[in-house]
Design an enzyme around this catalytic site. Structure first.
Site, PDB file in Angstrom:
ATOM      1  N   HIS A 240       8.976  78.259 -58.045  1.00 10.42           N
ATOM      2  CA  HIS A 240       9.972  79.273 -57.153  1.00 10.42           C
ATOM      3  C   HIS A 240      10.907  78.614 -56.451  1.00 10.42           C
ATOM      4  O   HIS A 240      12.116  78.885 -56.872  1.00 10.42           O
ATOM      5  CB  HIS A 240       8.931  79.931 -56.458  1.00 10.42           C
ATOM      6  CG  HIS A 240       7.841  80.704 -56.593  1.00 10.42           C
ATOM      7  ND1 HIS A 240       7.630  81.761 -57.914  1.00 10.42           N
ATOM      8  CD2 HIS A 240       6.407  80.759 -56.579  1.00 10.42           C
ATOM      9  CE1 HIS A 240       6.611  82.191 -58.007  1.00 10.42           C
ATOM     10  NE2 HIS A 240       5.668  81.529 -57.386  1.00 10.42           N
TER      11      HIS A 240
HETATM   12  O1  RIB Z   1       6.470  83.930 -53.438  1.00 12.50           O
HETATM   13  C1  RIB Z   1       6.746  82.607 -53.719  1.00 12.50           C
HETATM   14  C2  RIB Z   1       7.522  81.988 -52.441  1.00 12.50           C
HETATM   15  O2  RIB Z   1       6.386  81.881 -51.214  1.00 12.50           O
HETATM   16  C3  RIB Z   1       7.707  80.500 -52.223  1.00 12.50           C
HETATM   17  O3  RIB Z   1       8.841  80.155 -51.528  1.00 12.50           O
HETATM   18  C4  RIB Z   1       6.507  79.680 -52.007  1.00 12.50           C
HETATM   19  O4  RIB Z   1       6.420  78.604 -51.581  1.00 12.50           O
HETATM   20  C5  RIB Z   1       6.035  80.773 -50.735  1.00 12.50           C
HETATM   21  O5  RIB Z   1       6.784  80.494 -49.733  1.00 12.50           O
END
Ligand code: RIB
Ligand code: CA
Length: 314
Positions: A240
């Protein structure tokens, strides 16, 4: 134009850690003014210490890390140890940080940095938006010196922490509302695109073949994180947060649409949903929403940047 001033706000988190490494390795593109930590995946005491561990791993112990808000603006705190492990970066096996966090609170640093920056500052946010929202509330004039905000969060479609919402937004929906309504250029790096950046075994082996301490730490984190996300991601974990840095480095790897995004603040089953107006009916766009990434190009960029880090930066 030279390197752009950049601040990264994060909640490490294995994917935050990889994003930090990618950004630190990109000194030609980024003048990293500081790293701010926020409560999110794990409590603040762990996210800020993890950010310090990662800057040491990248061979940059002098980079300042600022601890920020220990809880969301309104809702009860939520964390994600089930995914990230009790430390938040399980699998990395990193030593204790080389030196303490800065005395200045992250919110105050965000305000000061924008006031002092000679060029507009880019904000890359990788966690809940509490620090950024409170900096905007404390001193709205910082918005005059924001180049853009690129935020990992939200989704046009399904969430992750609940069906309706993605974790970073769900963890502090009121902060997200403040940021999405701030009126500065905002790019939403949501699950629709980040779920395409899957760290498959072959891609992990390509990183391992770098045979450096940072690469080994990245592989350890990906294997830990991947083992806890198999229910949703059969072929490997999604990266992500690194998508935020990749977009800043090579936007041509991505496709997007501009649209209005509202943050749900009242839904019994949808608190924290990013309501993305793909039909263009609910008002002027307030966000660029990424929808596609060239995954092979993304991982080639990630490996190339990781390879730039000192082999044994400890
Ligand atoms: O949903 C994914 C996000 O939430 C990413 O940034 C992960 O590190 C958590 O913070
Ligand atoms: Ca994160």
């Amino acid at each position: 134009m030279g390197a752009r001033p950049l601040i990264i706000d994060c909640d490490p988190g294995q994917d935050d850690a990889i994003a930090l490494l990618m950004a630190i390795a990109s000194a030609e593109e980024f003048e990293l003014l500081g790293i701010t930590a926020v409560a999110g995946n794990v409590p603040l005491a762990k996210t800020e210490a993890n950010a310090r561990r990662v800057r040491d791993l990248a061979g940059r112990p002098e980079l300042p890390v600022y601890a920020g808000c220990p809880r969301p603006m309104v809702r009860a705190p939520v964390t994600a140890e089930a995914v990230h492990g009790p430390s938040g970066i399980d699998g990395a096996d990193l030593p204790e940080p080389s030196r303490p966090a800065e005395e200045t609170h992250a919110v105050d640093f965000l305000v000061q940095a924008h006031a002092e920056a000679s060029r507009p500052v880019t904000l890359a946010t990788l966690g809940p938006l509490t620090n950024v929202a409170l900096a905007i509330i404390k001193n709205p004039s910082i918005l005059d010196n924001v180049a853009e905000i690129v935020a990992m969060g939200g989704a046009i479609g399904l969430g992750n922490v609940i069906p309706a919402a993605e974790f970073n937004i769900y963890a502090d929906p009121h902060a997200a509302h403040v940021v999405f309504e701030a009126g500065v250029p905002l790019t939403m790096v949501g699950l629709d695109v980040t779920r395409q950046a899957i760290a498959t075994p072959a891609r992990i082996e390509a990183i391992r073949s770098l045979e450096t301490t940072p690469a080994r730490a990245v592989c350890g984190m990906l294997e830990y994180y991947g083992a806890r996300t198999t229910a949703a991601y059969r072929h490997g974990p999604p990266l992500h947060d690194p998508c935020v840095i990749a977009y800043l480095l090579k936007p041509e790897l991505f496709e997007w649409r501009d649209m209005h995004v509202a943050i749900e603040l009242a839904g019994e089953h949808s608190l924290g949903r990013t309501v993305c107006d793909v039909y263009g009916r609910s008002g002027a766009p307030n966000a660029r929403v990424l929808e596609h990434v060239d995954a092979d190009g993304f991982f080639a960029l990630l490996s190339e940047r990781l390879a730039r880090l000192p082999a044994s930066a400890q």
